[in-house]
Write a protein that holds these residues in place. Structure first.
Motif, short mmCIF file in Angstrom:
data_model
loop_
_atom_site.label_atom_id
_atom_site.label_comp_id
_atom_site.label_asym_id
_atom_site.label_seq_id
_atom_site.Cartn_x
_atom_site.Cartn_y
_atom_site.Cartn_z
N THR A 216 0.95 -1.25 0.02
CA THR A 216 -0.02 0.04 -0.10
C THR A 216 0.98 1.09 -0.04
OG1 THR A 216 -1.55 -1.32 1.41
CG2 THR A 216 -1.95 1.32 1.31
N ALA A 217 0.49 2.20 -0.84
CA ALA A 217 1.37 3.34 -1.05
C ALA A 217 0.92 4.17 0.32
CB ALA A 217 1.09 4.15 -2.25
N ASN A 218 1.75 5.15 0.63
CA ASN A 218 1.30 6.00 1.96
C ASN A 218 0.19 6.72 1.71
OD1 ASN A 218 3.32 4.98 3.55
ND2 ASN A 218 4.93 6.85 2.55
N ASP A 219 -0.50 7.15 0.47
CA ASP A 219 -1.30 8.04 0.28
C ASP A 219 -2.68 7.16 0.05
OD1 ASP A 219 -0.81 7.03 -2.40
OD2 ASP A 219 -0.71 8.93 -3.25
N GLN A 220 -2.45 6.01 0.04
CA GLN A 220 -3.72 5.25 -0.12
C GLN A 220 -4.19 4.39 1.13
OE1 GLN A 220 -5.32 4.59 -3.22
NE2 GLN A 220 -4.05 6.51 -3.53
N LYS A 221 -3.40 4.51 2.18
CA LYS A 221 -3.65 3.95 3.49
C LYS A 221 -5.18 4.32 3.89
CE LYS A 221 1.14 3.15 5.11
NZ LYS A 221 2.06 3.29 6.11
N ASN A 222 -5.21 5.43 4.14
CA ASN A 222 -6.69 6.24 4.55
C ASN A 222 -7.76 5.61 3.47
OD1 ASN A 222 -5.39 7.51 6.44
ND2 ASN A 222 -5.37 9.59 5.51
N LYS A 223 -7.44 5.43 2.46
CA LYS A 223 -8.48 4.94 1.51
C LYS A 223 -8.83 3.44 1.89
CE LYS A 223 -9.56 4.00 -3.32
NZ LYS A 223 -8.87 4.29 -4.74
N GLN A 248 -4.47 12.99 11.69
CA GLN A 248 -4.42 13.15 10.36
C GLN A 248 -5.80 12.24 9.80
OE1 GLN A 248 -0.76 13.20 8.74
NE2 GLN A 248 -0.40 15.62 9.20
N THR A 249 -5.30 10.74 10.25
CA THR A 249 -6.32 9.90 9.63
C THR A 249 -7.62 10.06 10.52
OG1 THR A 249 -4.69 8.46 9.07
CG2 THR A 249 -6.54 7.36 9.72
#
Length: 469
Positions: A216-223, A248-249
């Motif tokens: 998982t890319a860092n900018d996809q974790k929240n998704k 932030q999350t």
């Protein structure tokens, strides 16, 4: 069950549904009863709280003052231990009092006047009360350090040493419990004694714990978290390395109306207690936390743990994983990260890690609780949308939030989703808002110059007809 167990314990043991003691519970029973000072080590989730509760309760004398002190590294763990010990102490007519920071100190002092036999506290509050001579421990017989490896570090170790210098005695039994070994030299320096080590870390509880890694890319974790939030019968404790990343999350998930709670050091005790209660009751899908805040916490039958951030070392991974699959139950440990994180994780821990595609994780989470009821009373589950005929003037409510809307049709009633506290509605889409503003503007231009009120319009008509002049 141990033959030497007190009859009152044995009866409750059977009534509660226990079949037999865990290895650590069996191993420490006799040493604790005979007053030995021990350093007991066992994997997380093997019942260490009951391991020191069962042997010691029958030794305490009702109405004889403070005899047992249990120290824990966090307010949450202290309160959790208090609940467990209090449940078993009732059969012995023993009082249990929690002394934790963040709670009302006046109420604690009032209850101290009743001289409870068992105290469960955090080093900061216990040290504060001891230094001010509000807490007297002259009758202390046993000191328990729960999660001793954390307690005997840095400032916390200094607080414990200060308390011991006030009331410590060579006749007082000291027992340390944890999943990670403490530095023996520090313990020996503070308590001035040798400890008998009971190490059962290699004796694993029968469990079905699965370790999974998702690239998982860092900018996809929240998704990814948002996608998992739509799965029924599934909860997870989500671990972060920093409070900043956690917040932030939390902000992202709140904006997406995902039911979640946060457990952060620095929040008030009431806020933290409410967060834990919401998670345990199933009102929160996720509990976002850090390693220190969640150390030792027990959430019954928790399906999964998610490593949002890669743990800093193998011991941290072990403690995180120990929140699920407790007491022989099943559980999953899911880690987000890239190729470098995967290599680092394999060096940290000697367990079999399955690298799975995201879709397989989603499918597994859908099946995770198919045979058992969901947590709580559907507090965090979204109700299935009602089917709407295609020709209806009401916008079809579907699970896909990305479905295109027909701007010529009137907007349906806004759907509510649960967050901790109160229901909130989803924001109106920008395209729909602009369409409404444009429609209102055309209507205003059409009515320009006309009287706004009904009476004004009627008078205008009469004037045009030449009457009532």
């Amino acid at each position: 069950m141990t033959d030497t167990m007190d009859e009152r314990l044995a009866q409750k043991f059977a009534a509660t549904g226990f079949i037999e003691q865990t290895p650590i519970q069996k191993a420490v029973f006799e040493p604790l009863v005979t007053g030995q000072s021990i350093d007991a080590l066992a994997p997380t989730g093997t019942g260490k709280t009951l391991a020191f509760t069962w042997p010691l309760l029958p030794l305490l004398q009702p109405n004889d003052g403070e005899q047992l002190l249990i120290l824990a590294p966090s307010q949450e763990l202290a309160m959790q231990t208090t609940r467990v010990v209090r449940e078993w102490a009732q059969g012995f007519d023993l009082k249990v009092l929690a002394l934790t920071g963040g709670a009302n100190v006046k109420n604690q002092l009032d209850r101290l006047k009743k001289h409870p036999e068992i105290l469960v506290g955090t080093p900061g509050r216990v040290g504060e009360l001891a230094a001010s001579k509000k807490l007297k421990l002259q009758r202390l017989r046993t000191l328990i350090l729960d999660e001793a490896d954390i307690l005997l570090q840095d400032e916390t170790a200094d607080q414990i040493q200060n308390v011991w210098e006030l009331f410590g005695d060579e006749d007082i039994q000291v027992a340390m419990f944890g999943a990670t070994a403490v530095i023996n030299q520090r313990a020996q320096t503070i308590f001035r004694r040798e400890f008998t080590r009971i190490d059962l870390r290699d004796v694993q509880m029968p469990t079905s714990l699965q370790h999974q890694f998702v690239l998982t890319a860092n900018d996809q974790k929240n998704k990814r978290l948002r996608q998992l939030a739509t799965r029924k019968g599934w909860q997870a404790m989500v671990f972060f390395n920093t409070t900043k990343a956690l917040k932030q999350t939390a902000s992202f998930l709140a904006h997406e109306h995902v039911a979640m709670a946060t457990l952060v050091r620095g929040d008030s005790s009431r806020t933290r207690a409410s967060a834990l209660e919401a998670f345990r009751n199933g009102q929160a899908k996720f509990l976002l936390t850090t390693d220190v805040a969640a150390r030792g916490l027990d959430v019954i039958d928790l399906p999964a743990v998610i490593n949002y951030d890669l743990p800093r070392d193998g011991e941290t991974y072990t403690h995180r994983a120990g929140r699920t699959g407790r007491m022989g139950r099943t559980g999953k440990v899911v880690t987000f990260g890239n190729d470098h994180d995967l290599r680092d994780l394999k060096r940290m821990v000697q367990v079999e890690i399955d690298v799975l595609p995201w879709q397989q994780i989603v499918e597994q989470s859908e099946r995770a609780k198919s045979k058992t009821p969901a947590y709580g009373k559907n507090g965090w589950e979204r109700t299935k949308p009602q089917a709407v005929p295609k020709k209806s003037n009401v916008k079809a409510q579907t699970a896909k939030l990305t479905q295109e809307q027909d701007l010529d049709k009137p907007r349906a009633k806004q759907r509510s989703t649960w967050t901790i506290g109160a229901p909130v509605t989803e924001p109106v889409k920008k395209s729909e808002r602009l369409a409404k503003e444009k429609k209102a503007k055309r209507r205003n231009q059409k009515d320009k110059g006309k009287p706004k009120h009904k009476l004004g319009r009627e008078l205008g008509k009469r004037n045009l007809n030449g009457r009532d002049n």
